[in-house]
Design an enzyme around this catalytic site. Structure first.
Site, short mmCIF file in Angstrom:
data_model
loop_
_atom_site.label_atom_id
_atom_site.label_comp_id
_atom_site.label_asym_id
_atom_site.label_seq_id
_atom_site.Cartn_x
_atom_site.Cartn_y
_atom_site.Cartn_z
CG ASP A 8 -31.69 -11.83 11.10
OD1 ASP A 8 -31.49 -11.87 12.33
OD2 ASP A 8 -32.25 -10.87 10.53
CG ASP A 10 -36.66 -9.84 14.72
OD1 ASP A 10 -37.20 -10.97 14.75
OD2 ASP A 10 -36.42 -9.18 15.75
CG ASP A 128 -32.71 -7.87 8.02
OD1 ASP A 128 -32.03 -8.57 8.80
OD2 ASP A 128 -33.38 -6.89 8.40
#
Length: 375
Positions: A8, A10, A128
């Site tokens: 991922d 961001d 995240d």
């Protein structure tokens, strides 16, 4: 085959701001520890693919130009440190669109799912959010959720790199034929221990020498047609053990590859030691072993035996076991022995092999020990 870490963007590669959009240069900050972790994974043979949801990218709410500048700078920073991404996959939909290309959906992964050169067993997803873990589950790969104040998680980049790059080298092989049923479980990084049952106690004892002196954990269970002959049990055990070693080694990154003695001084060279192998004495007997995990199996055995068998193991099957081991493991082995006592000679062969294995199996970083790019 190549393992891939799908990542991922961001909150995983770069810090996620309160408004969840990195649309200005001043918002660009790398996540702690990401560069050394990716370098370690790169050196362990991993490729990297970014998979990111960018809500409404290209719309008035999130103009493409606002995204392109910071994203290009991020990629340039990583590239300057030797980290290159194989692909950047971006979903531009809104959450309410329920697009199949939006994580945790795997619509963006069609080309990768058709790629037979990907090592999916070693591949992983790092993100995240819980949706990144769901994405990993949908791909049937391991998922890691970075620890963040917004979404929780249990991992940092250092721990992820250690888990993937320094994974224990283990294998379980089960071989079934009309003549034998054999199960081998091996851990090249486990505490030295052995549980061996083949129905041939002396052969068991020799296999225990491999575990002890190679410094590995080894379990072998073999049931064969001993009422006919010992040949099938000993041969197939060598094949199953060799296959287990080969599987546990994986792509062989970081291994010593070769097993041999340190250079000897001129006055220390005599007899079999002159071959430069791992030389081992056992009373009047001397055995020497040199090996190479080249992927090109070849076995050279030099030595003779007077007795027909030692214990319940026919001596003619001693070199045959080593040839079977080489054939299945992809190992090149030169093994020589001389002496007077056949028991000592057989045991010295197994111990010399084991000590050479110990050296060849040791890991020294993550570099592949070959200029060919593959072993």
């Amino acid at each position: 085959m190549t393992p891939i870490v799908f990542i991922d963007r961001d909150g995983t590669l770069i810090e996620e701001p309160p408004d969840f959009q990195i649309d200005a240069y001043e918002k660009l900050r790398l996540v702690n520890g990401v560069i050394p972790a990716l370098l370690k994974l790169r050196d362990a043979g991993y490729h990297f693919v970014i998979v990111t949801n960018q809500d409404g990218l290209g719309s008035p709410a999130y103009p493409q130009a606002s995204f392109d500048g910071p994203n290009a700078l991020m990629l340039q920073i990583f590239s300057s440190q030797g980290i290159v991404f194989r692909d950047v996959l971006i979903d531009r939909s809104w959450p309410t669109d329920n697009a199949p290309t939006r994580k945790p959906g795997i619509g963006l992964m069609v080309a990768y799912l058709q790629d037979r050169d990907i090592d999916w067993a070693r591949s992983a997803m790092v993100g995240d959010r819980p949706t990144d873990l769901q994405f990993a589950e949908n791909l049937n790969i391991r998922g890691f959720q970075l620890r963040t104040p917004q979404f929780g998680g249990d991992w940092d980049w250092d721990g992820i790199a250690h888990t993937l790059a320094d994974a224990p080298r283990r294998a379980v092989v089960q071989r079934h034929t009309k003549e034998t049923t054999i199960r081998v479980e091996i851990d090249l990084d486990g505490a030295p221990q052995a549980r061996i049952t083949t129905g041939l106690p002396f052969f068991d004892h020799m296999l225990e020498q491999i575990a002890k002196h190679a410094g590995i954990s080894l379990q072998i269970s073999a049931v064969g047609d001993l009422h006919i002959d010992e040949h099938h049990t000993i041969e197939d055990t060598g094949l199953a053990l060799g296959q287990a070693v080969r599987q546990a080694l994986g792509d062989k990154r970081g291994i010593g590859r070769y097993g041999f003695d340190p250079p000897q001084l001129p006055w220390q060279v005599s007899g079999a030691a002159a071959h430069g192998g791992f030389t081992l004495p056992m009373d009047e007997t001397q055995a020497s072993a040199v090996l190479d995990f080249s992927g090109r199996p070849y076995c050279v055995f030099e030595g003779t035996f007077v007795r027909e068998r030692v214990g319940d193991m026919p001596t003619e099957l001693v070199p045959h076991f080593f040839r079977s081991l080489c054939d299945a493991s992809g190992m090149n082995l030169h093994l020589s022995v001389h002496g007077d006592n056949d028991h000592h000679k057989v045991e010295a062969c197994f111990k010399a092999l084991a000590r050479a294995l110990r050296q060849a199996l040791q890991r020294h970083g993550h570099v592949l020990p070959s200029t060919k790019g593959a072993l």
